[in-house]
Write a protein that holds these residues in place. Sequence first.
Motif, PDB file in Angstrom:
ATOM      1  N   SER A 103      47.270  44.118  55.190  1.00 23.61           N
ATOM      2  CA  SER A 103      47.058  45.124  54.253  1.00 23.61           C
ATOM      3  C   SER A 103      47.778  44.584  53.036  1.00 23.61           C
ATOM      4  CB  SER A 103      47.497  46.520  54.671  1.00 23.61           C
ATOM      5  OG  SER A 103      47.325  47.424  53.339  1.00 23.61           O
ATOM      6  N   THR A 104      49.053  44.252  53.179  1.00 23.20           N
ATOM      7  CA  THR A 104      50.035  43.861  52.076  1.00 23.20           C
ATOM      8  C   THR A 104      49.372  42.475  51.303  1.00 23.20           C
ATOM      9  OG1 THR A 104      51.956  44.775  53.417  1.00 23.20           O
ATOM     10  CG2 THR A 104      52.347  43.128  51.750  1.00 23.20           C
ATOM     11  N   ALA A 105      48.928  41.701  52.277  1.00 22.55           N
ATOM     12  CA  ALA A 105      48.291  40.349  51.719  1.00 22.55           C
ATOM     13  C   ALA A 105      46.995  40.627  50.997  1.00 22.55           C
ATOM     14  CB  ALA A 105      47.866  39.548  53.103  1.00 22.55           C
ATOM     15  N   MET A 106      46.580  41.838  51.013  1.00 19.07           N
ATOM     16  CA  MET A 106      45.224  42.142  49.848  1.00 19.07           C
ATOM     17  C   MET A 106      45.830  41.917  48.465  1.00 19.07           C
ATOM     18  SD  MET A 106      42.278  43.208  51.150  1.00 19.07           S
ATOM     19  CE  MET A 106      41.505  44.098  49.648  1.00 19.07           C
ATOM     20  N   MET A 107      47.155  42.196  48.077  1.00 16.56           N
ATOM     21  CA  MET A 107      47.728  41.757  46.869  1.00 16.56           C
ATOM     22  C   MET A 107      47.442  40.397  46.261  1.00 16.56           C
ATOM     23  SD  MET A 107      51.855  41.642  47.547  1.00 16.56           S
ATOM     24  CE  MET A 107      52.182  41.149  46.031  1.00 16.56           C
ATOM     25  N   PHE A 108      47.037  39.437  47.211  1.00 20.69           N
ATOM     26  CA  PHE A 108      46.742  38.097  46.993  1.00 20.69           C
ATOM     27  C   PHE A 108      45.294  37.629  46.751  1.00 20.69           C
ATOM     28  CE2 PHE A 108      50.700  37.878  49.584  1.00 20.69           C
ATOM     29  CZ  PHE A 108      51.600  37.526  48.514  1.00 20.69           C
ATOM     30  N   VAL A 109      44.646  38.833  46.620  1.00 18.25           N
ATOM     31  CA  VAL A 109      43.083  38.702  46.744  1.00 18.25           C
ATOM     32  C   VAL A 109      42.843  37.924  45.142  1.00 18.25           C
ATOM     33  CG1 VAL A 109      40.833  39.749  45.922  1.00 18.25           C
ATOM     34  CG2 VAL A 109      42.164  40.371  47.943  1.00 18.25           C
TER      35      VAL A 109
END
Length: 455
Positions: A103-109
């Motif tokens: 979920s945190t990695a969604m910031m790298f979309v």
Amino acid sequence: MNATTVDEGMGVIHRLATRKAMVRLIPLMCAIYFLSFIDRTNVALAKTALAADLGISAAAYGLGAGIFFIGYALLEVPSNLATHRVGPRRWIARIAVSWGVLSTAMMFVQGEWSFYILRVLLGVAEAGLFPALMYMVTLWFAPKDRAVAVGWIYTAPSVALIIGNPLGAALMQLGGVGGLHGWQWMFLLEGVPTIVAGIVIYFKLPDRPTSVRWLTAQEAQALETHAVVNVHGHAERFSTDWLAAIKRRTTILISLIYFLNQVAFVGLYFFTPAIVGQMHVTSPLLVGLLSSSVGFGFLVGVLALPRIHRRVSNDCAFLGSLTAGLVVSGCAFIATGNQTVQIILLGATGFFAGGILPSYWAVAMKRLQGVQAAAGLAFINTVGLLGGFAGPYLFGLTETLSKRSDSGFNVIVAASVIGLCLVPLLARAIRAEERPGAGHGAAAHLKTSKADSPG
């Protein structure tokens, strides 16, 4: 001391133990489900920003929002069988930590494909969470208490819808800080707490009544005894053949009805901010606040309807009446152009579409036990998750064709009408299972179900 006195004493012990279990377990279960719902749905608030910053269209957003449920659905049954094998505590903790990271990695979309990939992986990571919570309910609570327990658990997503939208909108105001977009801050600050919660779950969430110190031996035994459904003459319900639970007609029909509910409800809450936004509401914070009307309706529904269900003798009549209410609220929204009334009807739709959910699970739990409960409940959730994929996708298509987000209410009405038509078939299947000599429902079980059921 006669048998009646002993039974009354055991009843008092069981009621006390149930209250203790509710107080100790429900907050933890609600917290982890709340965070999963925040992390799953915060993408709705990022819809407009993702289009502006990355060029992700409404149709691509609908696909990405819904594709989460594909990875989730594919692993539901295997994941919940793992819950049965290794215990809910370890497995739920593993789920929380892994989905918090993603979920945190969604910031790298960066664009459509990275959006799709991370949404699929997020679904894979979260697979099995909700059926694991439902499986815990079958281990700790008597059938008559399960609708209320599940209703309390469902307060988590309803509260998430109420405060999640305003919270996410507020976090998005951090855009520009540290060179990050607002939606990047939202994914970061809403993902990290889930990782922390997973660690807490590992140390604090017990597997079974006999594994805790805050229950006496009598209380733990009372909980485990009452949690076992009376299956006299129904050895198949204790069978280790988990496929038998999936093949049962009642399981299949509940799954289909739940699928249609999720087409309507998931599509609604993923597109509510867009529906409110088309009402000429320009402030992101006001959009978040008005969008929470669905969450308020949902919250009232899951608190009130399970308690009403306990006093209703006919499960399917209750399910049918709530589904009919959903049809009426959907049609009313389509028919009116008054925006104040539409906001109220968003809440009413949340009340019927969300408030009915604990009753689905209570009806299913009556007919599943042990590993069959793990497999059957996971299967029902799997089918529902496919509805969670179809709903946002259909909402996105209708918006693309009509250029209006509220055209998704046509999807809500169509899905609810079909679901209403399936309720009588479920009633017939239940009667067939309860018929003496039918193999799935002797008279003794029928009496016990009526005595213990939340309906």
